[in-house]
Design a protein around this motif. Structure first.
Motif, PDB file in Angstrom:
ATOM      1  N   SER A  21       5.422  -2.208  14.257  1.00 40.51           N
ATOM      2  CA  SER A  21       4.894  -1.522  13.078  1.00 40.51           C
ATOM      3  C   SER A  21       4.894  -2.472  11.897  1.00 40.51           C
ATOM      4  O   SER A  21       5.789  -3.320  11.770  1.00 40.51           O
ATOM      5  CB  SER A  21       5.747  -0.288  12.751  1.00 40.51           C
ATOM      6  OG  SER A  21       5.683   0.659  13.797  1.00 40.51           O
ATOM      7  N   ARG A  23       4.633  -2.015   7.829  1.00 43.41           N
ATOM      8  CA  ARG A  23       4.566  -1.115   6.684  1.00 43.41           C
ATOM      9  C   ARG A  23       4.195  -1.940   5.458  1.00 43.41           C
ATOM     10  O   ARG A  23       4.864  -2.937   5.148  1.00 43.41           O
ATOM     11  CB  ARG A  23       5.926  -0.455   6.491  1.00 43.41           C
ATOM     12  CG  ARG A  23       6.069   0.372   5.235  1.00 43.41           C
ATOM     13  CD  ARG A  23       5.443   1.741   5.351  1.00 43.41           C
ATOM     14  NE  ARG A  23       5.910   2.647   4.312  1.00 43.41           N
ATOM     15  CZ  ARG A  23       5.431   2.675   3.073  1.00 43.41           C
ATOM     16  NH1 ARG A  23       4.497   1.822   2.700  1.00 43.41           N
ATOM     17  NH2 ARG A  23       5.902   3.551   2.209  1.00 43.41           N
ATOM     18  N   SER A  25       3.883  -2.010   1.477  1.00 50.07           N
ATOM     19  CA  SER A  25       4.279  -1.344   0.241  1.00 50.07           C
ATOM     20  C   SER A  25       3.619  -2.042  -0.953  1.00 50.07           C
ATOM     21  O   SER A  25       3.129  -3.164  -0.843  1.00 50.07           O
ATOM     22  CB  SER A  25       5.794  -1.349   0.095  1.00 50.07           C
ATOM     23  OG  SER A  25       6.295  -2.673   0.079  1.00 50.07           O
ATOM     24  N   ASP A  76      -2.291   3.931  10.439  1.00 49.22           N
ATOM     25  CA  ASP A  76      -1.852   5.224   9.920  1.00 49.22           C
ATOM     26  C   ASP A  76      -1.952   5.123   8.406  1.00 49.22           C
ATOM     27  O   ASP A  76      -0.979   4.782   7.709  1.00 49.22           O
ATOM     28  CB  ASP A  76      -0.409   5.488  10.371  1.00 49.22           C
ATOM     29  CG  ASP A  76       0.105   6.845   9.918  1.00 49.22           C
ATOM     30  OD1 ASP A  76       1.223   7.208  10.320  1.00 49.22           O
ATOM     31  OD2 ASP A  76      -0.608   7.532   9.171  1.00 49.22           O
ATOM     32  N   ARG A  79       0.416   6.591   5.700  1.00 50.70           N
ATOM     33  CA  ARG A  79       1.738   5.959   5.652  1.00 50.70           C
ATOM     34  C   ARG A  79       1.658   4.462   5.381  1.00 50.70           C
ATOM     35  O   ARG A  79       2.679   3.765   5.481  1.00 50.70           O
ATOM     36  CB  ARG A  79       2.484   6.210   6.963  1.00 50.70           C
ATOM     37  CG  ARG A  79       2.872   7.670   7.175  1.00 50.70           C
ATOM     38  CD  ARG A  79       3.604   7.870   8.502  1.00 50.70           C
ATOM     39  NE  ARG A  79       4.100   9.226   8.655  1.00 50.70           N
ATOM     40  CZ  ARG A  79       3.365  10.246   9.057  1.00 50.70           C
ATOM     41  NH1 ARG A  79       2.097  10.071   9.343  1.00 50.70           N
ATOM     42  NH2 ARG A  79       3.893  11.450   9.162  1.00 50.70           N
ATOM     43  N   ASN A  80       0.478   3.974   5.031  1.00 49.68           N
ATOM     44  CA  ASN A  80       0.307   2.539   4.772  1.00 49.68           C
ATOM     45  C   ASN A  80       0.906   1.682   5.884  1.00 49.68           C
ATOM     46  O   ASN A  80       1.586   0.676   5.632  1.00 49.68           O
ATOM     47  CB  ASN A  80       0.955   2.138   3.426  1.00 49.68           C
ATOM     48  CG  ASN A  80       0.104   2.491   2.231  1.00 49.68           C
ATOM     49  OD1 ASN A  80      -0.755   3.365   2.303  1.00 49.68           O
ATOM     50  ND2 ASN A  80       0.343   1.839   1.119  1.00 49.68           N
ATOM     51  N   THR A  81       0.644   2.086   7.095  1.00 47.03           N
ATOM     52  CA  THR A  81       1.288   1.437   8.243  1.00 47.03           C
ATOM     53  C   THR A  81       0.262   1.129   9.330  1.00 47.03           C
ATOM     54  O   THR A  81      -0.638   1.928   9.584  1.00 47.03           O
ATOM     55  CB  THR A  81       2.405   2.325   8.817  1.00 47.03           C
ATOM     56  OG1 THR A  81       3.371   2.578   7.801  1.00 47.03           O
ATOM     57  CG2 THR A  81       3.087   1.650  10.000  1.00 47.03           C
TER      58      THR A  81
END
Length: 131
Positions: A21, A23, A25, A76, A79-81
């Motif tokens: 994954s 992520r 931010s 996704d 979820r910024n993922t």
């Protein structure tokens, strides 16, 4: 400040699976929806190579020939993922995997996946596949 956090690496036997994954931010969901996110890897003693990229705006994907049919990249957006599902892993998949991002411009060619295009990089996550 844009930051990328990769996770999900580990030790797995050949033929097994892992899910990485990434992520991201520092971006709103709307801004994240206009990025290309890529996975790249570097094996011991070798150069960095492309694994896969995805455009978060329309889901356009690019895969290296060596992983086609085994790896699946997905986004996704809420979820910024971005995930990288890796199946049927081989010992030659052993490497540090990095995720990276670039904001798409109006003429950005997201049918290509090049680490030279990436603007932001996360720290890597180690994937080790034992034989």
């Amino acid at each position: 400040e844009v930051q990328l956090q990769a996770s999900g690496g580990g030790l797995v036997q050949a033929g097994g699976s892992l899910r990485l994954s990434c992520r991201v931010s520092g971006l709103t969901v709307n801004v994240f929806a206009d990025y290309q996110i890529g996975w790249f890897r570097q094996a011991p003693g070798k150069g960095r190579e492309v694994v896969s990229c995805i455009s978060t705006s329309d889901g356009t994907t690019v895969y290296a020939e060596s992983v086609k049919g085994r790896f699946t990249i997905s986004s996704d957006n809420p979820r910024n993922t971005v995930h990288l599902q890796m199946n049927r892993l081989k010992p030659e998949d052993t490497a540090v995997y990095y995720c990276a991002a670039v904001e798409r411009t109006p003429y950005y060619d997201d049918t290509e996946c090049r680490y030279s295009d990436m603007e932001e990089w996360g720290k890597g996550t180690l994937v080790t596949v034992s034989s």
